[in-house]
Design a protein around this motif. Sequence first.
Motif, PDB file in Angstrom:
ATOM      1  N   LYS A   2       0.812  -1.201   0.000  1.00 42.92           N
ATOM      2  CA  LYS A   2       0.000   0.000   0.000  1.00 42.92           C
ATOM      3  C   LYS A   2       0.854   1.262   0.000  1.00 42.92           C
ATOM      4  N   LYS A   3       2.036   1.200   0.518  1.00 42.18           N
ATOM      5  CA  LYS A   3       2.904   2.368   0.575  1.00 42.18           C
ATOM      6  C   LYS A   3       3.753   2.531  -0.689  1.00 42.18           C
ATOM      7  N   LEU A   4       3.805   1.524  -1.528  1.00 41.88           N
ATOM      8  CA  LEU A   4       4.623   1.578  -2.738  1.00 41.88           C
ATOM      9  C   LEU A   4       3.877   2.340  -3.830  1.00 41.88           C
ATOM     10  N   LEU A   5       4.288   3.562  -4.066  1.00 43.45           N
ATOM     11  CA  LEU A   5       3.616   4.409  -5.047  1.00 43.45           C
ATOM     12  C   LEU A   5       3.997   3.995  -6.468  1.00 43.45           C
ATOM     13  N   PHE A  10       7.460   1.821 -10.901  1.00 41.29           N
ATOM     14  CA  PHE A  10       7.941   1.981 -12.274  1.00 41.29           C
ATOM     15  C   PHE A  10       9.473   1.999 -12.304  1.00 41.29           C
ATOM     16  N   LEU A  11      10.082   2.809 -11.447  1.00 39.11           N
ATOM     17  CA  LEU A  11      11.544   2.881 -11.403  1.00 39.11           C
ATOM     18  C   LEU A  11      12.158   1.540 -10.997  1.00 39.11           C
ATOM     19  N   PHE A  12      11.525   0.856 -10.054  1.00 34.24           N
ATOM     20  CA  PHE A  12      11.979  -0.472  -9.662  1.00 34.24           C
ATOM     21  C   PHE A  12      11.983  -1.418 -10.865  1.00 34.24           C
ATOM     22  N   PHE A  13      10.936  -1.376 -11.673  1.00 37.91           N
ATOM     23  CA  PHE A  13      10.854  -2.255 -12.834  1.00 37.91           C
ATOM     24  C   PHE A  13      11.862  -1.870 -13.918  1.00 37.91           C
ATOM     25  N   VAL A  14      12.133  -0.592 -14.085  1.00 42.45           N
ATOM     26  CA  VAL A  14      13.169  -0.168 -15.041  1.00 42.45           C
ATOM     27  C   VAL A  14      14.509  -0.750 -14.620  1.00 42.45           C
ATOM     28  N   ILE A  15      14.830  -0.649 -13.344  1.00 40.50           N
ATOM     29  CA  ILE A  15      16.089  -1.193 -12.838  1.00 40.50           C
ATOM     30  C   ILE A  15      16.107  -2.709 -12.962  1.00 40.50           C
ATOM     31  N   THR A  65      -1.940   7.958  -4.851  1.00 40.99           N
ATOM     32  CA  THR A  65      -2.708   6.759  -5.162  1.00 40.99           C
ATOM     33  C   THR A  65      -3.627   6.329  -4.032  1.00 40.99           C
ATOM     34  N   PHE A  66      -3.144   6.351  -2.811  1.00 40.15           N
ATOM     35  CA  PHE A  66      -3.931   5.823  -1.703  1.00 40.15           C
ATOM     36  C   PHE A  66      -4.610   6.911  -0.879  1.00 40.15           C
ATOM     37  N   GLY A  67      -4.596   8.132  -1.393  1.00 35.31           N
ATOM     38  CA  GLY A  67      -5.301   9.217  -0.728  1.00 35.31           C
ATOM     39  C   GLY A  67      -6.725   9.335  -1.250  1.00 35.31           C
ATOM     40  N   ASP A 118      -2.946  -2.894 -13.100  1.00 31.26           N
ATOM     41  CA  ASP A 118      -4.364  -3.102 -13.394  1.00 31.26           C
ATOM     42  C   ASP A 118      -5.104  -3.713 -12.210  1.00 31.26           C
ATOM     43  N   ARG A 119      -4.529  -4.736 -11.622  1.00 27.52           N
ATOM     44  CA  ARG A 119      -5.231  -5.497 -10.577  1.00 27.52           C
ATOM     45  C   ARG A 119      -5.092  -4.899  -9.186  1.00 27.52           C
ATOM     46  N   TRP A 120      -4.032  -4.146  -8.934  1.00 24.46           N
ATOM     47  CA  TRP A 120      -3.831  -3.597  -7.602  1.00 24.46           C
ATOM     48  C   TRP A 120      -4.181  -2.110  -7.546  1.00 24.46           C
ATOM     49  N   TYR A 121      -3.399  -1.292  -8.237  1.00 23.25           N
ATOM     50  CA  TYR A 121      -3.588   0.153  -8.144  1.00 23.25           C
ATOM     51  C   TYR A 121      -4.922   0.612  -8.733  1.00 23.25           C
TER      52      TYR A 121
END
Length: 148
Positions: A2-5, A10-15, A65-67, A118-121
Amino acid sequence: MKKLLPPVLFLFFVIAMAVACSLQGSPHHLSGGYNLLAVPFVLLGLGLSFMGSSLFRKIGTNIMTFGAPDKLVTSGPFSWTRNPMYLGFVISLFALAFIMGGAYSSLALAVVFLVITDRWYIAFEEKVMRQKFGADYDAYCQKVRRWI
């Protein structure tokens, strides 16, 4: 999670794509400069994400996202996709996968990002939007598709 914006994910996946291509020696299927044809799509995707976030800031609504959502935004890129920022990230990741040579590992990671988004955010955000805006949000969903 829930805290992962989304921008951080996106940056994690690029890396992760870069690491998978370089450290694991994933086979590259595009070469000879053809992979560079994807550069405009990276820019297009990032531009689309930026347009969506800029519109949120301009209108003065919550972008987190979670606000809790403040306003139902239906103009600009939101008039043809309900999720321009996520769509931009997905376009950019697929284009980066091609820039990295079209390795299956990179393409698979782009698909995983799409599914998580799609399924989470998006699922979470749509639930909150439906609760907050009710029939107005349902009418918007009838006119504008989730992705494209």
